[in-house]
Design an enzyme around this catalytic site. Structure first.
Site, PDB file in Angstrom:
ATOM      1  N   CYS A   1     130.361  -7.490  27.712  1.00  0.00           N
ATOM      2  CA  CYS A   1     131.180  -6.314  27.257  1.00  0.00           C
ATOM      3  C   CYS A   1     130.255  -5.183  27.049  1.00  0.00           C
ATOM      4  O   CYS A   1     129.365  -5.210  26.044  1.00  0.00           O
ATOM      5  CB  CYS A   1     132.016  -6.642  26.132  1.00  0.00           C
ATOM      6  SG  CYS A   1     133.281  -5.205  25.610  1.00  0.00           S
TER       7      CYS A   1
ATOM      8  N   ASP B   1     131.577 -11.895  28.833  1.00  0.00           N
ATOM      9  CA  ASP B   1     132.985 -12.116  29.517  1.00  0.00           C
ATOM     10  C   ASP B   1     132.823 -13.053  30.306  1.00  0.00           C
ATOM     11  O   ASP B   1     131.731 -13.116  31.232  1.00  0.00           O
ATOM     12  CB  ASP B   1     133.445 -10.711  30.042  1.00  0.00           C
ATOM     13  CG  ASP B   1     133.797  -9.483  29.184  1.00  0.00           C
ATOM     14  OD1 ASP B   1     134.511 -10.211  28.122  1.00  0.00           O
ATOM     15  OD2 ASP B   1     133.466  -8.477  29.215  1.00  0.00           O
TER      16      ASP B   1
END
Length: 135
Positions: free
Chosen positions: A48, A55
């Site tokens: 992120c 992620d």
């Protein structure tokens, strides 16, 4: 090499391969036929850009090759190169799509990215290129 040797600043062979990765293609052996290829990459990761948290996503590439098809090991290494990059879902999926198109220029392609939920929110992106060919 012992485990203690891994603390040096040099990259391990796998890290070097990922860092140097490029999408490699080879000639489509069956250019006279329209067909689809589906490739799943279930362990995609990036970070992120706001929090730095990881992620995770499952990527699915479905395409109709024209003159070239993707070599799978190079594709795996290319995709793994994003694991330490701070990049938004939208930007990374569009960058991957652009690179895939540039490398092979297929008749048609769909890139589906299904990101795992984080903070009770999940995201799916579907990108398309070209037109499906039918016999």
């Amino acid at each position: 090499m012992s485990i203690d040797d891994s603390s040096s600043n040099s990259l391990l062979y796998g890290e070097r391969a990922i860092e140097e990765a490029e999408i490699i293609c080879f000639d489509n052996p069956t250019q006279h036929r329209n067909y689809e290829i589906a490739i799943e990459l279930p362990e995609f990761t990036c970070q992120c850009p706001f929090s730095g948290y990881p992620d995770f996503a499952k990527l699915k590439i479905t395409y109709q090759p024209k003159n070239k098809v993707y070599e799978l090991k190079s594709l795996k290494l290319y995709i793994n190169n994003f694991r330490d990059q701070k990049i938004s879902h939208e930007e990374v999926v569009n960058r991957i799509m652009d690179d895939l198109i540039e490398a092979a220029n297929p008749h048609w392609m769909n890139l589906n990215a299904d990101f795992n939920p984080r903070g009770n929110v999940s995201m799916k992106l579907d990108l398309y290129f070209g037109e499906k060919k039918h016999d």
